[in-house]
Design a protein around this motif. Structure first.
Motif, mmCIF file in Angstrom:
data_model
loop_
_atom_site.group_PDB
_atom_site.id
_atom_site.type_symbol
_atom_site.label_atom_id
_atom_site.label_comp_id
_atom_site.label_asym_id
_atom_site.label_seq_id
_atom_site.Cartn_x
_atom_site.Cartn_y
_atom_site.Cartn_z
ATOM 1 N N TRP A 1 -52.459 -122.033 -82.936
ATOM 2 C CA TRP A 1 -51.696 -121.274 -83.924
ATOM 3 C C TRP A 1 -51.166 -119.964 -83.341
ATOM 4 C CZ3 TRP A 1 -49.198 -121.922 -88.237
ATOM 5 C CH2 TRP A 1 -48.873 -120.824 -89.039
ATOM 6 N N GLU A 2 -51.994 -119.260 -82.595
ATOM 7 C CA GLU A 2 -51.586 -117.960 -82.065
ATOM 8 C C GLU A 2 -50.582 -118.089 -80.929
ATOM 9 O OE1 GLU A 2 -52.319 -115.184 -83.489
ATOM 10 O OE2 GLU A 2 -53.588 -116.217 -84.955
ATOM 11 N N LEU A 3 -50.459 -119.269 -80.322
ATOM 12 C CA LEU A 3 -49.523 -119.453 -79.213
ATOM 13 C C LEU A 3 -48.102 -119.747 -79.673
ATOM 14 C CD1 LEU A 3 -51.658 -121.740 -76.838
ATOM 15 C CD2 LEU A 3 -51.489 -119.243 -76.827
ATOM 16 N N LEU A 4 -47.945 -120.146 -80.922
ATOM 17 C CA LEU A 4 -46.649 -120.628 -81.386
ATOM 18 C C LEU A 4 -45.671 -119.487 -81.629
ATOM 19 C CD1 LEU A 4 -47.856 -123.348 -83.933
ATOM 20 C CD2 LEU A 4 -47.175 -123.652 -81.524
ATOM 21 N N ALA A 5 -44.398 -119.835 -81.512
ATOM 22 C CA ALA A 5 -43.344 -118.876 -81.804
ATOM 23 C C ALA A 5 -43.412 -118.460 -83.273
ATOM 24 C CB ALA A 5 -41.983 -119.493 -81.491
ATOM 25 N N PRO A 6 -43.050 -117.222 -83.585
ATOM 26 C CA PRO A 6 -43.111 -116.770 -84.983
ATOM 27 C C PRO A 6 -42.336 -117.669 -85.942
ATOM 28 C CG PRO A 6 -42.748 -114.905 -83.516
ATOM 29 C CD PRO A 6 -42.643 -116.139 -82.670
ATOM 30 N N GLU A 7 -41.166 -118.169 -85.500
ATOM 31 C CA GLU A 7 -40.393 -119.015 -86.398
ATOM 32 C C GLU A 7 -41.091 -120.356 -86.646
ATOM 33 O OE1 GLU A 7 -38.267 -119.056 -82.297
ATOM 34 O OE2 GLU A 7 -39.343 -117.622 -83.594
ATOM 35 N N THR A 8 -41.808 -120.878 -85.645
ATOM 36 C CA THR A 8 -42.560 -122.116 -85.851
ATOM 37 C C THR A 8 -43.670 -121.894 -86.863
ATOM 38 O OG1 THR A 8 -42.070 -122.929 -83.629
ATOM 39 C CG2 THR A 8 -43.985 -123.874 -84.736
ATOM 40 N N ARG A 9 -44.385 -120.796 -86.727
ATOM 41 C CA ARG A 9 -45.428 -120.500 -87.705
ATOM 42 C C ARG A 9 -44.838 -120.360 -89.102
ATOM 43 N NH1 ARG A 9 -47.535 -116.930 -83.566
ATOM 44 N NH2 ARG A 9 -46.891 -115.099 -84.766
ATOM 45 N N ALA A 10 -43.664 -119.763 -89.194
ATOM 46 C CA ALA A 10 -43.008 -119.619 -90.502
ATOM 47 C C ALA A 10 -42.664 -120.979 -91.093
ATOM 48 C CB ALA A 10 -41.758 -118.760 -90.366
ATOM 49 N N HIS A 11 -42.173 -121.913 -90.252
ATOM 50 C CA HIS A 11 -41.841 -123.253 -90.742
ATOM 51 C C HIS A 11 -43.101 -123.971 -91.229
ATOM 52 C CE1 HIS A 11 -38.070 -122.286 -89.072
ATOM 53 N NE2 HIS A 11 -38.163 -122.881 -87.901
ATOM 54 N N LEU A 12 -44.193 -123.852 -90.475
ATOM 55 C CA LEU A 12 -45.442 -124.508 -90.864
ATOM 56 C C LEU A 12 -46.004 -123.897 -92.144
ATOM 57 C CD1 LEU A 12 -46.978 -124.757 -87.304
ATOM 58 C CD2 LEU A 12 -46.470 -126.721 -88.762
ATOM 59 N N GLU A 13 -45.884 -122.581 -92.291
ATOM 60 C CA GLU A 13 -46.368 -121.928 -93.512
ATOM 61 C C GLU A 13 -45.529 -122.329 -94.716
ATOM 62 O OE1 GLU A 13 -48.293 -117.807 -91.686
ATOM 63 O OE2 GLU A 13 -46.134 -117.918 -92.106
ATOM 64 N N ALA A 14 -44.221 -122.419 -94.528
ATOM 65 C CA ALA A 14 -43.362 -122.847 -95.624
ATOM 66 C C ALA A 14 -43.688 -124.275 -96.041
ATOM 67 C CB ALA A 14 -41.891 -122.723 -95.218
ATOM 68 N N TYR A 15 -43.888 -125.143 -95.039
ATOM 69 C CA TYR A 15 -44.235 -126.529 -95.334
ATOM 70 C C TYR A 15 -45.537 -126.604 -96.129
ATOM 71 C CZ TYR A 15 -45.381 -131.461 -94.404
ATOM 72 O OH TYR A 15 -45.708 -132.795 -94.526
ATOM 73 N N ALA A 16 -46.542 -125.847 -95.697
ATOM 74 C CA ALA A 16 -47.822 -125.837 -96.405
ATOM 75 C C ALA A 16 -47.649 -125.326 -97.831
ATOM 76 C CB ALA A 16 -48.836 -124.985 -95.647
ATOM 77 N N ALA A 17 -46.803 -124.321 -98.007
ATOM 78 C CA ALA A 17 -46.554 -123.798 -99.354
ATOM 79 C C ALA A 17 -45.932 -124.872 -100.242
ATOM 80 C CB ALA A 17 -45.646 -122.574 -99.282
ATOM 81 N N GLY A 18 -45.071 -125.691 -99.671
ATOM 82 C CA GLY A 18 -44.473 -126.776 -100.448
ATOM 83 C C GLY A 18 -45.481 -127.833 -100.844
ATOM 84 N N VAL A 19 -46.365 -128.189 -99.927
ATOM 85 C CA VAL A 19 -47.427 -129.144 -100.264
ATOM 86 C C VAL A 19 -48.282 -128.584 -101.396
ATOM 87 C CG1 VAL A 19 -49.464 -130.355 -99.419
ATOM 88 C CG2 VAL A 19 -47.464 -130.092 -97.921
ATOM 89 N N ASN A 20 -48.660 -127.328 -101.275
ATOM 90 C CA ASN A 20 -49.548 -126.726 -102.269
ATOM 91 C C ASN A 20 -48.855 -126.528 -103.607
ATOM 92 O OD1 ASN A 20 -51.687 -126.650 -100.455
ATOM 93 N ND2 ASN A 20 -51.029 -124.674 -99.623
ATOM 94 N N ALA A 21 -47.542 -126.305 -103.591
ATOM 95 C CA ALA A 21 -46.809 -126.217 -104.852
ATOM 96 C C ALA A 21 -46.859 -127.549 -105.592
ATOM 97 C CB ALA A 21 -45.360 -125.815 -104.580
ATOM 98 N N TYR A 22 -46.828 -128.630 -104.843
ATOM 99 C CA TYR A 22 -46.929 -129.937 -105.500
ATOM 100 C C TYR A 22 -48.338 -130.183 -106.026
ATOM 101 C CZ TYR A 22 -46.556 -134.860 -106.535
ATOM 102 O OH TYR A 22 -46.570 -136.065 -107.193
ATOM 103 N N LEU A 23 -49.343 -129.774 -105.265
ATOM 104 C CA LEU A 23 -50.727 -130.001 -105.691
ATOM 105 C C LEU A 23 -51.085 -129.174 -106.920
ATOM 106 C CD1 LEU A 23 -52.681 -129.950 -102.288
ATOM 107 C CD2 LEU A 23 -51.754 -131.912 -103.515
ATOM 108 N N SER A 24 -50.484 -128.009 -107.052
ATOM 109 C CA SER A 24 -50.884 -127.058 -108.087
ATOM 110 C C SER A 24 -50.749 -127.671 -109.479
ATOM 111 C CB SER A 24 -50.016 -125.799 -107.994
ATOM 112 O OG SER A 24 -50.365 -124.890 -109.012
ATOM 113 N N GLY A 25 -51.853 -127.669 -110.214
ATOM 114 C CA GLY A 25 -51.848 -128.122 -111.595
ATOM 115 C C GLY A 25 -51.920 -129.619 -111.778
#
Length: 856
Positions: free
Chosen positions: A130-154
């Motif tokens: 995780w710490e080796l990745l480019a900032p934009e890659t981490r941003a893409h992975l975080e956005a993707y995770a946020a989308g998964v969690n938005a679907y799970l919510s509720g």
């Protein structure tokens, strides 16, 4: 492997106990199955979005996502993946974290898998990446995770997948944990594990030697690559002899080491197949210059060969920035992994790329002299402290299990993973002490890397320089990359983190990685990695095309050392011949021709064996009826071919009669390309000791006797399986592709549930080492497909909307969805579908539109 099948059977047995109480529910209550089905039309509020996103789906449910920012694009992809395939994603992350027992409960197979993966530390490595990745890659992975969690919510757990309802009948299932970006990174470890290479052959050499006890005979079972007939990927005018792979000492003579290696085999077989393993895992790809195509622009074809499953491992997607620019640079479509953002194989507006397994040697077993009581291992005569850590495996409904993981500088010790004591018998060492011999595993994927960065770099690549830069990041698994651009460029690039091995001329084993290595001798340690700029590459070759189908990358001794254990190249050479014939005939290559090439079922085994079989003694008229099928056979494996069925039975029987008596069961021939090379060499030596079946007392068989017995036994086998009349036999009647659900699809599960989750089996053409690579395992007693082209894609760089694609099952992971298997019939019959890419083509193909808008 038999042990792997036994472990899988144990897991199936557990699931069978879980589903009994649900059978009646599934049979009468469709709501149980339909409840998890997602909405594909209308408007949904989604937490985390910055603007509106459109998701257009065609008749096959393939989503094309349109957004104004990269953040929204990948958040929406996470949301859509969770809609379609969350249980698959959750199952994968439990496996890759060594937490399968938390999901399925107390079960020996799940616990075995958890022990091995915790020992290897997949999740730990992913966290370091995780710490080796480019900032934009981490941003893409975080956005993707946020989308998964938005679907799970509720959403309650039973609305996420029918599998949770099944497991919940007997287990106390908590709500799924939120998706973490590292969950996505850990999936790359599974991808690297299943696509590693040489590991099996390195272990196979040692285990074969344990029963054969003769290095020369072992060498006969691992023939050199036929460079003179099956050309490498990169044309080379200069070749040299490959490194000597002969054992020069007695390192592998001890029963102590044999026992340790057998434990390694059993332990590592416990890891579930997420993409696949074995001979059939590979791919075809080729790229053709515009001067040989119908459109005048390059054309690229790719069909990865992986284990078949339901749902299939890839899912199709299009990712489109409404306005492409620096802040939102993505306009890409292709095949993705549920659980990871982006596209793994596909094309953007300027470039297409395909991937096949390179086969480079990225693993080594190190034999270690250890002292468990002292907590040390021996290196150059000096005891060195082992690295030791404790892992606690939680078991749903059971007590936690604690394991101790010990590692040397080479990697984790894997020879005792599934044992309580974990101690090989001890023997004297040069310092006079008695030490245990254990086995550690060095693997490039256990070094943190930046493969995740490469996924997004390929998505925005425009030319050969961009591909080379992306390939330098694509560290594991080592893959072949072919590419083509809309401005007419074609090329090949080898990526990957490849170990540098020093040449040890006076050691007990070769230093090329073909045999397990002495860990106590630092001369055998890896010396670093092959520099990215030295990896083989070619742009715009003179002949106007490139073929990469798991064959040798370069000529022997040319370029950096990658391995000597290549696929034998029968598929690659057949593709080359088809392209050469089309060019010679003046036939322009288009998508339809490329698809027909992907379906080519010419059988290279038949070219080698049929002349010999027709010359062998025939026992009686009953057997002759089968042999007569071979006389007029066109030597292709069409599904309706009677001769192909008989030949496959003869081949499997021939391998059994020739090798089963000499080899341990785990090394019985699978019948793939290596074994064709072995038998081809033996056919010229009719009295070779391999031909003798030692199970027949006081009889020494020669080649012709074995061929004759194989003809006779195969006739009897197919009479039982397919009937008395050989003219009515059909290859497709026994060569069946039957994708199974990884948890609920096995034979121990009640039939109503299996009928729900397993697609209808399909009769298919092709076979092992054939371009239409529907592989089967000759040692299994079945002709059923074990691995296959799970996708087929053809990209026309002259008109991207004229490209075609198909996946094995469908886009959905929900058994109740019409998109669960709605591509399977087409896949089995060799059909493909239009691949819309431009906005107008996508809209024309669209049947549903879902609008995702920011939640308050």
């Amino acid at each position: 492997m038999p042990r792997r099948r036994a472990l899988r059977t144990a897991l199936i047995a557990l699931v069978a106990t879980l589903v009994v109480s649900l059978v009646a529910v599934v049979a009468v209550a469709g709501t149980v199955v339909r409840r998890p089905l997602p909405e594909h039309a209308g408007t949904l509020d989604v937490a985390g979005l910055e603007g509106e996103v459109s998701v257009l789906r065609d008749a096959r449910g393939v989503p094309q996502i349109y957004a104004d920012s990269a953040h929204d694009l990948f958040l929406a992809q996470g949301f859509v993946h969770a809609q379609d395939r969350f249980f698959e994603m959750d199952y994968r992350r439990h496996v890759t974290a060594g937490r399968l027992s938390e999901l399925v409960g107390s079960d020996p197979a799940a616990l075995a898998a958890d022990k091995v993966i915790r020992t290897l530390g997949w999740r730990d490595v992913a966290e370091q990446e995780w710490e080796l990745l480019a900032p934009e890659t981490r941003a893409h992975l975080e956005a993707y995770a946020a989308g998964v969690n938005a679907y799970l919510s509720g959403r309650p757990v039973d609305a996420l997948g029918v599998e949770y309802t099944v497991l919940g009948t007997q287990l106390d299932l908590a709500e799924p944990e939120p998706w973490d970006p590292v969950d996505s990174l850990a999936w790359l470890k599974a991808m690297a594990w299943d696509l590693r290479s040489n590991y099996d052959r390195e272990l196979a050499r040692a285990l074969t030697f344990s029963t054969v006890r003769d290095v020369e005979r072992v060498d006969e079972l691992f023939p050199e690559y036929p460079y003179d007939t099956n050309l490498p990927i990169v044309p080379t005018a200069e070749t040299a002899e490959p490194a000597d792979a002969r054992v020069t000492g007695g390192l592998l003579l001890s029963t102590e080491l044999q026992a340790a290696l057998e434990r390694v085999e059993g332990a590592l077989a416990a890891v579930p197949d997420l993409l696949g393993e074995g001979e059939g895992i590979g791919s075809n790809s080729w790229v053709v210059s515009g001067r040989h195509t119908a459109s005048g622009a390059p054309l690229l074809a790719n069909d990865p060969h992986l284990s078949i499953s339901a749902p299939s491992v890839f899912t199709q997607v299009g990712l489109h920035c409404r306005e492409v620019g620096d802040d939102c640079p993505f306009q890409v479509a292709g095949f993705s992994f549920a659980g990871f953002p982006g596209v793994i194989i596909g094309h953007n507006a300027q470039l297409a790329w395909g991937i096949t397994n390179m086969g480079a040697d990225v693993t080594d077993f190190f034999l270690e002299r250890t002292d468990r009581d002292a907590g040390t291992w021996l290196r150059d005569g000096t005891p060195v402290p082992l690295d030791v850590r404790t892992e606690v495996i939680e078991v749903n409904g059971g007590e936690p299990v604690e394991i101790e993981v010990r590692s040397t500088a080479h990697g984790p010790i894997v020879s005792d993973v599934l044992t309580d004591v974990g101690r090989a018998s001890s023997s004297p060492t040069p310092d006079g002490l008695r030490r245990s011999t254990e086995v550690s595993l060095a693997w490039t994927a256990l070094q943190p890397g930046r493969t995740a960065d490469a996924v997004f770099a390929f998505a925005t690549a425009r030319d050969a320089a961009d591909v080379a830069a992306a390939a330098a990041l694509f560290e594991v698994p080592a893959q072949n990359i072919v590419f083509a651009t809309t401005d007419g460029q074609i090329g090949y690039q080898a990526p990957g983190r490849i170990p540098l091995r020093a040449r040890v001329s006076d050691g007990p084993v070769p230093s090329d990685g073909s045999w397990p290595r002495p860990g106590w001798d630092s001369r055998y340690d890896w010396q670093g990695w092959v520099p990215a700029e030295e990896m083989p590459a070619v742009v715009d070759p003179a002949e106007g095309f490139l073929v990469a189908a798991n064959q040798a990358v370069t000529g022997a001794g040319v370029g950096p050392f990658l391995t000597n254990d290549w696929d034998r190249g029968y598929r690659s050479q057949r593709i080359r011949e088809l392209l050469e014939q089309a060019i010679a005939d003046g036939t322009p290559v288009d998508a339809a021709l490329a698809t027909s090439m992907q379906l080519d079922d010419a059988n290279p085994f038949a070219e080698v064996l049929v002349p010999q079989l027709l010359g062998a003694p025939v026992a009686d008229d009953f057997t002759r009826q089968g042999v007569d099928l071979l006389r007029g056979w066109d030597r292709t494996n069409a599904a309706d071919s009677a001769a192909a069925a008989y030949f496959a039975a003869v081949w499997a029987t021939l391998l059994e009669l020739t090798f089963w008596d000499d080899l341990p069961e785990s090394q019985w021939p699978d019948g793939g390309s290596r074994w064709l090379g072995v038998v081809e060499d033996l056919l010229g030596d009719p009295d070779n000791p391999w031909w003798d079946d030692r199970r027949t007392v006081n009889v020494v068989e020669s080649r012709d006797e074995i061929l004759s017995r194989a003809l006779e036994s195969a006739r009897l086998r197919l009479t039982v399986d397919l009937g008395k009349n050989p003219e009515e036999w059909r290859w497709g009647a026994v060569h069946v592709a039957a994708p199974q659900h990884p948890v609920l699809g096995g034979a121990g599960v009640p039939q109503p549930v299996r009928r729900l989750v397993n697609p209808t089996p399909q009769a298919v053409s092709g076979g092992s080492a054939i371009v239409d690579a529907t592989s089967w395992d000759a040692a299994s007693g079945s002709f059923a497909v074990t691995a296959a082209p799970v996708i087929r894609m053809v990209v026309d760089l002259g008109d991207l909307d004229a490209s075609t694609w198909v996946t094995m099952t469908g886009t959905s992971g929900h058994p109740g969805s019409v998109h669960y298997t709605n591509q399977l019939d087409a896949w089995a019959s060799g059909e493909t579908f239009p691949w819309p890419f431009s906005r107008s083509a996508v809209e024309e193909a669209s049947g549903h539109e879902l609008t995702l808008r920011p939640a308050d």
